[in-house]
Motif scaffolding. Structure first.
Motif, PDB file in Angstrom:
ATOM      1  N   CYS A   9     -13.905 -66.630 -21.442  1.00 15.56           N
ATOM      2  CA  CYS A   9     -13.134 -65.854 -20.468  1.00 15.56           C
ATOM      3  C   CYS A   9     -11.875 -66.627 -20.109  1.00 15.56           C
ATOM      4  O   CYS A   9     -11.793 -67.847 -20.328  1.00 15.56           O
ATOM      5  CB  CYS A   9     -13.956 -65.502 -19.232  1.00 15.56           C
ATOM      6  N   SER A  10     -10.902 -65.934 -19.567  1.00 15.03           N
ATOM      7  CA  SER A  10      -9.630 -66.581 -19.258  1.00 15.03           C
ATOM      8  C   SER A  10      -8.912 -65.843 -18.137  1.00 15.03           C
ATOM      9  O   SER A  10      -9.314 -64.744 -17.730  1.00 15.03           O
ATOM     10  CB  SER A  10      -8.729 -66.616 -20.502  1.00 15.03           C
ATOM     11  N   ASP A  11      -7.867 -66.454 -17.658  1.00 17.20           N
ATOM     12  CA  ASP A  11      -6.897 -65.823 -16.753  1.00 17.20           C
ATOM     13  C   ASP A  11      -7.518 -65.242 -15.486  1.00 17.20           C
ATOM     14  O   ASP A  11      -7.256 -64.106 -15.111  1.00 17.20           O
ATOM     15  CB  ASP A  11      -6.112 -64.748 -17.513  1.00 17.20           C
ATOM     16  N   PHE A  50      -7.008 -71.121 -13.039  1.00 15.55           N
ATOM     17  CA  PHE A  50      -6.385 -71.334 -11.735  1.00 15.55           C
ATOM     18  C   PHE A  50      -4.941 -70.855 -11.810  1.00 15.55           C
ATOM     19  O   PHE A  50      -4.270 -71.029 -12.824  1.00 15.55           O
ATOM     20  CB  PHE A  50      -6.408 -72.816 -11.360  1.00 15.55           C
ATOM     21  N   ASP A  51      -4.469 -70.264 -10.737  1.00 17.77           N
ATOM     22  CA  ASP A  51      -3.077 -69.849 -10.722  1.00 17.77           C
ATOM     23  C   ASP A  51      -2.157 -71.058 -10.631  1.00 17.77           C
ATOM     24  O   ASP A  51      -1.008 -70.995 -11.079  1.00 17.77           O
ATOM     25  CB  ASP A  51      -2.830 -68.911  -9.539  1.00 17.77           C
ATOM     26  N   TYR A  52      -2.675 -72.135 -10.069  1.00 15.62           N
ATOM     27  CA  TYR A  52      -1.924 -73.386 -10.008  1.00 15.62           C
ATOM     28  C   TYR A  52      -2.929 -74.524  -9.877  1.00 15.62           C
ATOM     29  O   TYR A  52      -3.847 -74.472  -9.066  1.00 15.62           O
ATOM     30  CB  TYR A  52      -0.968 -73.397  -8.813  1.00 15.62           C
ATOM     31  N   TRP A  53      -2.744 -75.522 -10.717  1.00 12.45           N
ATOM     32  CA  TRP A  53      -3.597 -76.710 -10.644  1.00 12.45           C
ATOM     33  C   TRP A  53      -2.771 -77.922 -11.055  1.00 12.45           C
ATOM     34  O   TRP A  53      -2.173 -77.938 -12.126  1.00 12.45           O
ATOM     35  CB  TRP A  53      -4.809 -76.566 -11.567  1.00 12.45           C
ATOM     36  N   PHE A  54      -2.734 -78.895 -10.182  1.00  9.97           N
ATOM     37  CA  PHE A  54      -2.017 -80.131 -10.493  1.00  9.97           C
ATOM     38  C   PHE A  54      -2.853 -81.306 -10.003  1.00  9.97           C
ATOM     39  O   PHE A  54      -3.158 -81.398  -8.819  1.00  9.97           O
ATOM     40  CB  PHE A  54      -0.641 -80.155  -9.823  1.00  9.97           C
ATOM     41  N   HIS A  88      -0.305 -71.993 -16.422  1.00 10.72           N
ATOM     42  CA  HIS A  88      -0.377 -72.136 -14.972  1.00 10.72           C
ATOM     43  C   HIS A  88      -1.178 -73.364 -14.545  1.00 10.72           C
ATOM     44  O   HIS A  88      -1.039 -73.822 -13.405  1.00 10.72           O
ATOM     45  CB  HIS A  88      -1.013 -70.893 -14.340  1.00 10.72           C
ATOM     46  N   ASP A  89      -2.051 -73.855 -15.401  1.00 11.80           N
ATOM     47  CA  ASP A  89      -2.888 -75.000 -15.013  1.00 11.80           C
ATOM     48  C   ASP A  89      -2.894 -76.069 -16.101  1.00 11.80           C
ATOM     49  O   ASP A  89      -3.922 -76.674 -16.396  1.00 11.80           O
ATOM     50  CB  ASP A  89      -4.316 -74.546 -14.691  1.00 11.80           C
TER      51      ASP A  89
END
Length: 263
Positions: A9-11, A50-54, A88-89
């Motif tokens: 799965c993704s996104d 994740f929509d954003y991961w840092f 995004h991640d």
């Protein structure tokens, strides 16, 4: 003993402001993962979960505790987890590896099971050939130098900016897509499958390596299962914003499904 399944799965874009209710979206995904864990041998998260991961050296983004806790629980039960970095991640390091033994993939990955070969990739890597802008963005986002300087900025500036850019990018992208749901292996009159970039790239890959049976992508937020010559298949996994979709492999059959198929 029955053969267990492999899932893709993704996104999910967890945390995205494009979800009407980000917490409900996370719970929905976790509920699905709980429902498959007894029959799961391996799970591939094919980017942009994740929509954003840092990841900083000693700090990771807050939130996502239900999803991360479910990943830890599945890992403890012997389920192998793979995380592909998406656009995004892409700034994952070793946090998931240390916390619950996940395998991190920054590039496409060739996987073999029961005599069949899979090429798995988020899809942004392939899209670098689509335009110079996408090629430049991919190189920038994956640059160690750019990451070093970005990490020097305070999160009070970077996190909000990242979510704002993501939201507006998604909003522009939806304007370009057709309205309504694209059926599992079909398309409507407005979507040209043959000119979809990932389909075109897959045909090139088949010529270079005919041993691969399945090509699996995320990234495009399209739900597509396309049969190609010599029984090859190109699968784009959809997302967990519109489709709530995933692929399932039982050792013989690969199916692209949505949780709504069983409602």
């Amino acid at each position: 003993m029955a053969e267990k399944n492999i899932y893709f799965c993704s996104d999910a874009h967890l945390g995205s402001h494009y979800h009407k209710d980000p917490l409900a979206a996370e719970i929905k995904l976790v509920t699905f993962l709980k429902s498959i864990e007894e029959n799961a041998q391996e799970i591939f998260f094919v980017g942009d979960m994740f929509d954003y991961w840092f990841e900083y050296k000693d700090v990771v983004p807050r939130g996502f505790v239900r999803f991360l806790g479910q990943c830890a629980s599945m890992s403890d039960k012997g389920i192998k987890l793979h995380f592909f970095t998406g656009n995004h991640d892409c700034w994952m390091s070793d946090y998931f590896e240390r916390e619950f033994g996940a395998i991190i993939h920054h590039k496409s990955f060739i996987f073999e099971n029961n005599g069949y070969k899979f090429r798995i990739s988020h899809g942004d890597e392939e899209y670098t050939g689509y335009s110079m802008r996408l090629k430049w963005m991919y190189r920038l986002f994956n640059s160690k130098v750019a990451r070093f300087f970005y990490a020097a900025l305070h999160p009070r500036w970077t996190v909000g900016l990242a979510y704002w850019l993501s939201y507006n990018s998604r909003k522009r992208g939806l304007k370009k897509q057709t309205e309504g749901r694209i059926p599992h292996a079909l398309c409507n009159d407005y979507f040209d499958i043959e000119n979809e970039w990932l389909v075109r790239k897959t045909k090139e890959f088949i010529l270079k390596d005919p041993s691969i049976d399945f090509y699996i992508y995320g990234h495009r937020h399209l739900m597509l299962d396309l049969a190609l010559k010599e029984q090859k298949r190109c699968i784009i996994l959809g997302d967990w914003i519109t489709y709530d979709s995933y692929a399932q492999w039982d050792g013989k059959t690969l199916c692209l499904c949505s949780i709504h198929d069983f409602e």
